[in-house]
Scaffold this active site. Sequence first.
Site, PDB file in Angstrom:
ATOM      1  N   GLY A 121       0.846  -1.186   0.000  1.00  0.00           N
ATOM      2  CA  GLY A 121       0.000   0.000   0.000  1.00  0.00           C
ATOM      3  C   GLY A 121       0.880   1.233   0.000  1.00  0.00           C
ATOM      4  O   GLY A 121       2.055   1.169   0.388  1.00  0.00           O
ATOM      5  N   GLN A 148       3.037  10.027   1.591  1.00  0.00           N
ATOM      6  CA  GLN A 148       4.349   9.367   1.540  1.00  0.00           C
ATOM      7  C   GLN A 148       5.193   9.801   0.342  1.00  0.00           C
ATOM      8  O   GLN A 148       6.403   9.610   0.332  1.00  0.00           O
ATOM      9  CB  GLN A 148       4.193   7.846   1.516  1.00  0.00           C
ATOM     10  CG  GLN A 148       3.577   7.275   2.780  1.00  0.00           C
ATOM     11  CD  GLN A 148       3.495   5.766   2.715  1.00  0.00           C
ATOM     12  OE1 GLN A 148       2.528   5.227   2.213  1.00  0.00           O
ATOM     13  NE2 GLN A 148       4.523   5.094   3.183  1.00  0.00           N
ATOM     14  N   CYS A 185       6.483  -0.012   7.278  1.00  0.00           N
ATOM     15  CA  CYS A 185       6.056   1.122   6.458  1.00  0.00           C
ATOM     16  C   CYS A 185       7.255   1.640   5.667  1.00  0.00           C
ATOM     17  O   CYS A 185       8.344   1.794   6.227  1.00  0.00           O
ATOM     18  CB  CYS A 185       5.512   2.221   7.368  1.00  0.00           C
ATOM     19  SG  CYS A 185       4.960   3.685   6.494  1.00  0.00           S
ATOM     20  N   LEU A 186       7.042   1.933   4.391  1.00  0.00           N
ATOM     21  CA  LEU A 186       8.128   2.456   3.558  1.00  0.00           C
ATOM     22  C   LEU A 186       8.634   3.806   4.088  1.00  0.00           C
ATOM     23  O   LEU A 186       9.775   4.187   3.823  1.00  0.00           O
ATOM     24  CB  LEU A 186       7.662   2.611   2.109  1.00  0.00           C
ATOM     25  CG  LEU A 186       7.355   1.300   1.360  1.00  0.00           C
ATOM     26  CD1 LEU A 186       6.684   1.597   0.023  1.00  0.00           C
ATOM     27  CD2 LEU A 186       8.615   0.472   1.157  1.00  0.00           C
ATOM     28  N   HIS A 198      -4.094   1.054   7.631  1.00  0.00           N
ATOM     29  CA  HIS A 198      -2.753   1.655   7.725  1.00  0.00           C
ATOM     30  C   HIS A 198      -2.651   2.870   6.787  1.00  0.00           C
ATOM     31  O   HIS A 198      -2.154   3.933   7.184  1.00  0.00           O
ATOM     32  CB  HIS A 198      -1.718   0.585   7.367  1.00  0.00           C
ATOM     33  CG  HIS A 198      -0.295   1.056   7.331  1.00  0.00           C
ATOM     34  ND1 HIS A 198       0.675   0.564   8.180  1.00  0.00           N
ATOM     35  CD2 HIS A 198       0.338   1.960   6.537  1.00  0.00           C
ATOM     36  CE1 HIS A 198       1.834   1.165   7.918  1.00  0.00           C
ATOM     37  NE2 HIS A 198       1.653   2.002   6.912  1.00  0.00           N
ATOM     38  N   GLU A 199      -3.146   2.704   5.549  1.00  0.00           N
ATOM     39  CA  GLU A 199      -3.010   3.792   4.566  1.00  0.00           C
ATOM     40  C   GLU A 199      -3.911   4.978   4.901  1.00  0.00           C
ATOM     41  O   GLU A 199      -3.513   6.134   4.738  1.00  0.00           O
ATOM     42  CB  GLU A 199      -3.299   3.280   3.158  1.00  0.00           C
ATOM     43  CG  GLU A 199      -2.380   2.147   2.668  1.00  0.00           C
ATOM     44  CD  GLU A 199      -0.895   2.411   2.859  1.00  0.00           C
ATOM     45  OE1 GLU A 199      -0.471   3.588   2.842  1.00  0.00           O
ATOM     46  OE2 GLU A 199      -0.155   1.426   3.063  1.00  0.00           O
ATOM     47  N   HIS A 242      -2.397   7.211   7.355  1.00  0.00           N
ATOM     48  CA  HIS A 242      -1.450   8.174   6.763  1.00  0.00           C
ATOM     49  C   HIS A 242      -2.158   9.471   6.360  1.00  0.00           C
ATOM     50  O   HIS A 242      -1.582  10.558   6.465  1.00  0.00           O
ATOM     51  CB  HIS A 242      -0.793   7.589   5.506  1.00  0.00           C
ATOM     52  CG  HIS A 242       0.412   6.741   5.768  1.00  0.00           C
ATOM     53  ND1 HIS A 242       1.541   7.221   6.383  1.00  0.00           N
ATOM     54  CD2 HIS A 242       0.677   5.444   5.473  1.00  0.00           C
ATOM     55  CE1 HIS A 242       2.457   6.250   6.461  1.00  0.00           C
ATOM     56  NE2 HIS A 242       1.953   5.158   5.917  1.00  0.00           N
TER      57      HIS A 242
HETATM   58 ZN    ZN Z   1       2.860   3.331   5.794  1.00  0.00          ZN
END
Ligand code: ZN
Length: 164
Positions: free
Chosen positions: A50, A55, A93-94, A135-136, A139
């Site tokens: 995702g 991000q 998470c990236l 999770h997304e 963000h």
């Molecule tokens: Zn993330």
Amino acid sequence: MPNLLDIITDPNPILRKVSVPVDPKEINTPAFQALCDDMSLTMVERDGVGLAAPQIGRNIRLIVVTDHGKPVCMINPTIIKPSWSKEWGEEGCLSVPNKYGQVRRHKRLHCRFVDRDGNERTIAASGLMARVIQHEIDHLDGVLFTDKAKDIKEFEPVHSQEEE
Ligand code: ZN
């Protein structure tokens, strides 16, 4: 051709802002469609499941998630009918490199969103898909998984010596 985008990392303040809704009139513009393609490519190339617009430095309510190996763009996503039951599961998470932790999430939910063709859709999600959506969407509200996680493990960045 889509472009690979740079992913910003914690503690960049962009990751802590509440993102604004996407104007539906914007969806069919070439710039927005290109952004959907670029985010999809970036998620796949970085082995993510995702990716949220903050991000890549944009505070707009747009996420991309993997559905059976295919990127799906969700515009202005909202969670409806979250299950009472929750479960713990590991997340990373990236934007928070080299950290993993256990996060408690709703097991099942429905997600209402506008797709990249401008159609309003609602999907049912469970398991990993439900976790990724939560999770997304976090963000988009300036929340990182490390705010909620327990047992956070930190790893040293891996340098591949053998390739040198
Ligand atoms: Zn993330």
